[in-house]
Design a protein around this motif. Sequence first.
Motif, PDB file in Angstrom:
ATOM      1  N   GLN A   1     -24.528  77.300  63.402  1.00 19.40           N
ATOM      2  CA  GLN A   1     -23.930  78.625  63.543  1.00 19.40           C
ATOM      3  C   GLN A   1     -23.212  78.761  64.878  1.00 19.40           C
ATOM      4  N   ALA A   2     -23.817  78.250  65.941  1.00 21.50           N
ATOM      5  CA  ALA A   2     -23.191  78.328  67.261  1.00 21.50           C
ATOM      6  C   ALA A   2     -21.881  77.552  67.280  1.00 21.50           C
ATOM      7  N   ILE A   3     -21.881  76.378  66.662  1.00 21.57           N
ATOM      8  CA  ILE A   3     -20.663  75.560  66.616  1.00 21.57           C
ATOM      9  C   ILE A   3     -19.586  76.256  65.792  1.00 21.57           C
ATOM     10  N   GLN A   4     -19.956  76.792  64.635  1.00 18.97           N
ATOM     11  CA  GLN A   4     -18.993  77.472  63.768  1.00 18.97           C
ATOM     12  C   GLN A   4     -18.282  78.604  64.495  1.00 18.97           C
ATOM     13  N   VAL A   5     -19.066  79.447  65.165  1.00 22.50           N
ATOM     14  CA  VAL A   5     -18.506  80.606  65.865  1.00 22.50           C
ATOM     15  C   VAL A   5     -17.494  80.174  66.916  1.00 22.50           C
ATOM     16  N   GLU A   6     -17.855  79.172  67.699  1.00 18.34           N
ATOM     17  CA  GLU A   6     -16.982  78.783  68.806  1.00 18.34           C
ATOM     18  C   GLU A   6     -15.772  77.960  68.354  1.00 18.34           C
ATOM     19  N   LEU A   7     -15.918  77.165  67.303  1.00 11.81           N
ATOM     20  CA  LEU A   7     -14.741  76.481  66.764  1.00 11.81           C
ATOM     21  C   LEU A   7     -13.722  77.509  66.288  1.00 11.81           C
ATOM     22  N   GLN A   8     -14.207  78.538  65.608  1.00  7.72           N
ATOM     23  CA  GLN A   8     -13.312  79.603  65.155  1.00  7.72           C
ATOM     24  C   GLN A   8     -12.655  80.321  66.331  1.00  7.72           C
ATOM     25  N   ASN A   9     -13.412  80.576  67.378  1.00 10.94           N
ATOM     26  CA  ASN A   9     -12.836  81.235  68.555  1.00 10.94           C
ATOM     27  C   ASN A   9     -11.653  80.448  69.107  1.00 10.94           C
ATOM     28  N   ALA A  10     -11.788  79.129  69.129  1.00 12.50           N
ATOM     29  CA  ALA A  10     -10.685  78.284  69.622  1.00 12.50           C
ATOM     30  C   ALA A  10      -9.520  78.264  68.645  1.00 12.50           C
TER      31      ALA A  10
ATOM     32  N   ASP B   1     -17.826  74.648  75.543  1.00 12.84           N
ATOM     33  CA  ASP B   1     -18.831  74.891  76.586  1.00 12.84           C
ATOM     34  C   ASP B   1     -19.813  75.965  76.126  1.00 12.84           C
ATOM     35  N   ASP B   2     -19.268  77.008  75.524  1.00  8.52           N
ATOM     36  CA  ASP B   2     -20.115  78.107  75.062  1.00  8.52           C
ATOM     37  C   ASP B   2     -20.990  77.686  73.878  1.00  8.52           C
ATOM     38  N   ALA B   3     -20.420  76.865  72.991  1.00 11.01           N
ATOM     39  CA  ALA B   3     -21.198  76.374  71.843  1.00 11.01           C
ATOM     40  C   ALA B   3     -22.377  75.533  72.313  1.00 11.01           C
ATOM     41  N   VAL B   4     -22.116  74.647  73.264  1.00 10.36           N
ATOM     42  CA  VAL B   4     -23.161  73.761  73.792  1.00 10.36           C
ATOM     43  C   VAL B   4     -24.239  74.573  74.501  1.00 10.36           C
ATOM     44  N   ALA B   5     -23.822  75.563  75.298  1.00  8.49           N
ATOM     45  CA  ALA B   5     -24.790  76.389  76.015  1.00  8.49           C
ATOM     46  C   ALA B   5     -25.691  77.135  75.043  1.00  8.49           C
ATOM     47  N   ALA B   6     -25.104  77.715  74.004  1.00 14.64           N
ATOM     48  CA  ALA B   6     -25.891  78.464  73.016  1.00 14.64           C
ATOM     49  C   ALA B   6     -26.820  77.552  72.225  1.00 14.64           C
ATOM     50  N   ALA B   7     -26.304  76.408  71.807  1.00 15.39           N
ATOM     51  CA  ALA B   7     -27.106  75.496  70.987  1.00 15.39           C
ATOM     52  C   ALA B   7     -28.247  74.879  71.783  1.00 15.39           C
ATOM     53  N   ASN B   8     -27.957  74.418  72.977  1.00 21.91           N
ATOM     54  CA  ASN B   8     -28.988  73.780  73.785  1.00 21.91           C
ATOM     55  C   ASN B   8     -30.032  74.767  74.276  1.00 21.91           C
ATOM     56  N   ALA B   9     -29.631  76.016  74.487  1.00 19.59           N
ATOM     57  CA  ALA B   9     -30.597  77.031  74.883  1.00 19.59           C
ATOM     58  C   ALA B   9     -31.619  77.260  73.774  1.00 19.59           C
ATOM     59  N   GLY B  10     -31.137  77.153  72.527  1.00 18.66           N
ATOM     60  CA  GLY B  10     -32.009  77.355  71.389  1.00 18.66           C
ATOM     61  C   GLY B  10     -32.973  76.216  71.156  1.00 18.66           C
ATOM     62  N   GLN B  11     -32.762  75.085  71.830  1.00 17.46           N
ATOM     63  CA  GLN B  11     -33.632  73.921  71.653  1.00 17.46           C
ATOM     64  C   GLN B  11     -34.723  73.851  72.702  1.00 17.46           C
ATOM     65  N   LYS B  12     -34.673  74.769  73.667  1.00 13.03           N
ATOM     66  CA  LYS B  12     -35.676  74.717  74.739  1.00 13.03           C
ATOM     67  C   LYS B  12     -37.020  75.214  74.248  1.00 13.03           C
TER      68      LYS B  12
ATOM     69  N   SER C   1     -12.786  77.982  57.524  1.00  8.98           N
ATOM     70  CA  SER C   1     -13.461  79.269  57.583  1.00  8.98           C
ATOM     71  C   SER C   1     -14.743  79.112  58.397  1.00  8.98           C
ATOM     72  N   GLN C   2     -15.250  80.216  58.952  1.00  8.58           N
ATOM     73  CA  GLN C   2     -16.479  80.130  59.738  1.00  8.58           C
ATOM     74  C   GLN C   2     -17.660  79.895  58.804  1.00  8.58           C
ATOM     75  N   ALA C   3     -17.883  78.629  58.503  1.00  9.89           N
ATOM     76  CA  ALA C   3     -18.917  78.219  57.550  1.00  9.89           C
ATOM     77  C   ALA C   3     -19.241  76.760  57.810  1.00  9.89           C
ATOM     78  N   GLU C   4     -20.191  76.212  57.071  1.00 11.63           N
ATOM     79  CA  GLU C   4     -20.551  74.806  57.232  1.00 11.63           C
ATOM     80  C   GLU C   4     -19.366  73.892  56.959  1.00 11.63           C
TER      81      GLU C   4
ATOM     82  N   LYS D   1     -29.461  66.536  72.852  1.00  9.15           N
ATOM     83  CA  LYS D   1     -28.687  67.675  73.341  1.00  9.15           C
ATOM     84  C   LYS D   1     -27.240  67.582  72.866  1.00  9.15           C
ATOM     85  N   LEU D   2     -26.668  68.725  72.509  1.00  7.72           N
ATOM     86  CA  LEU D   2     -25.286  68.780  72.055  1.00  7.72           C
ATOM     87  C   LEU D   2     -24.339  68.429  73.199  1.00  7.72           C
ATOM     88  N   VAL D   3     -23.365  67.550  72.946  1.00 18.17           N
ATOM     89  CA  VAL D   3     -22.443  67.106  74.001  1.00 18.17           C
ATOM     90  C   VAL D   3     -20.986  67.168  73.553  1.00 18.17           C
ATOM     91  N   ILE D   4     -20.679  68.060  72.628  1.00 20.15           N
ATOM     92  CA  ILE D   4     -19.307  68.110  72.098  1.00 20.15           C
ATOM     93  C   ILE D   4     -18.312  68.744  73.053  1.00 20.15           C
TER      94      ILE D   4
END
Length: 433
Positions: A401-410, A422-433, A206-209, A232-235
């Motif tokens: 949260q970014a990882i959860q959303v994109e894992l579910q999308n796949a 790619d989308d999960a990494v972009a969202a997560a790394n953008a939030g770390q700037k 489920s889209q959760a931890e 930086k996230l590299v998954i």
Amino acid sequence: MRITSPRRRRTLAGVGLAAVAALALSACSVTGASSGGGSQGDGTGTINALFMKQAGYSESDVASMIKDFEAKNPKITVKPTFVAYEALHDKIVTSAPAGTYDVVHLDVIWPAEFASKGIITDVTKNFPASWKSEMLGGALSSAEYQGKYYGVPWGPSTKLFFYNKDMLAKVGAGPDDVKTWDGVLAVAKKLKDAGIVQYPISWSWSQAEALVCDYAELLGAFGGQFTDSSGKLVINKGAGVQALEFMKKSIDDGLTDPASTTFLEDDTDKSMAAGKTAMELNWESTFRDQNDPSISKVVGQVAVTVPPAGPNGDNPGVNGSMALAIGAKSKHQAAAWKFIEYMTSEAVQDKYVTSSMTNWKSSYTKPEITKTNPEVFAAAGKAYDSMILRPPVANYNTVSQAIQVELQNALLGKKSPQQALDDAVAAANAGQK
């Protein structure tokens, strides 16, 4: 073993652990950072400690520990406060400026945030060199951030692999056949083809931890990590993509129950207990549940092992451990350290092992300890020595949260595994700037 289920806190983390005489421990000076208004004190006085209500040690367990500690340390008084896990993180954060709590109970996903914000104290210099060989490696990393220790492990936990040995026997399979994830899929296909069970495997997707925890174990099995040396996230490279492709293919091949995308850990537990699932990943208390005749139809049929290995033999469990840390603004850091050292000691953890597992290697070789639950001890002792951390980043909740959303999308077929990551990494790394 009366280990209260840790599943609820694992699931919600992405949004908002043979009686032996206790050791009399000598005082150690707190030499870690005490910036932000904290001080060591003289090793005496009243300390306030914040604990989690649910999972692992009960409130009565902690009260007994405190009573014994105070008897051995009459110049220290401990006042405990208990809150639900869902409130623990914010309670630590909001109370930090005033230095309300000298000792706080940490989840493994918080040290990066709390250390980087100066909420907890660096206690690296307090750690005896022997702890690095005497404690299980996975547990030891529970309060580690950027090579420093910000707390002491207090209750290791990970997801183990459970399988219905009676079902497997019907297709001529046994424990050696499910030591690898390729083997698990091969056995699952045999079970499905033989009509033993419609969907042999269920997961907490489920889209959760819970989804991040399952993905973490597969990521580790394929030889990957969440982040690079810069944090930086590299998954979206190599092992990260392979792990997600494995997950999606198991659904497409009809080996994973498609309802897994709506399941949390309790759902997979119930599915196996009902005889609808042959194999699953879940927390330690699952073995107890499967052997409880009041809730299980498969009593005596379920075996537990370390997580299966990936293509290179890697099989780390996900680190779901807890730790005790010292508040950075505590005025009683020396007394707080005495208390933490006592609470996390091998003797105390052994004494309360029916409530929570221990992070000391030698405990797993003591018959008087392991007899309480030999199957789980055998599996957990190996799994705890090598565990994969979820992203050790200060903004963990946002990244999760970014990882959860994109894992579910796949998993739901909305995106390819590569695009989703790619989308999960972009969202997560953008939030770390």
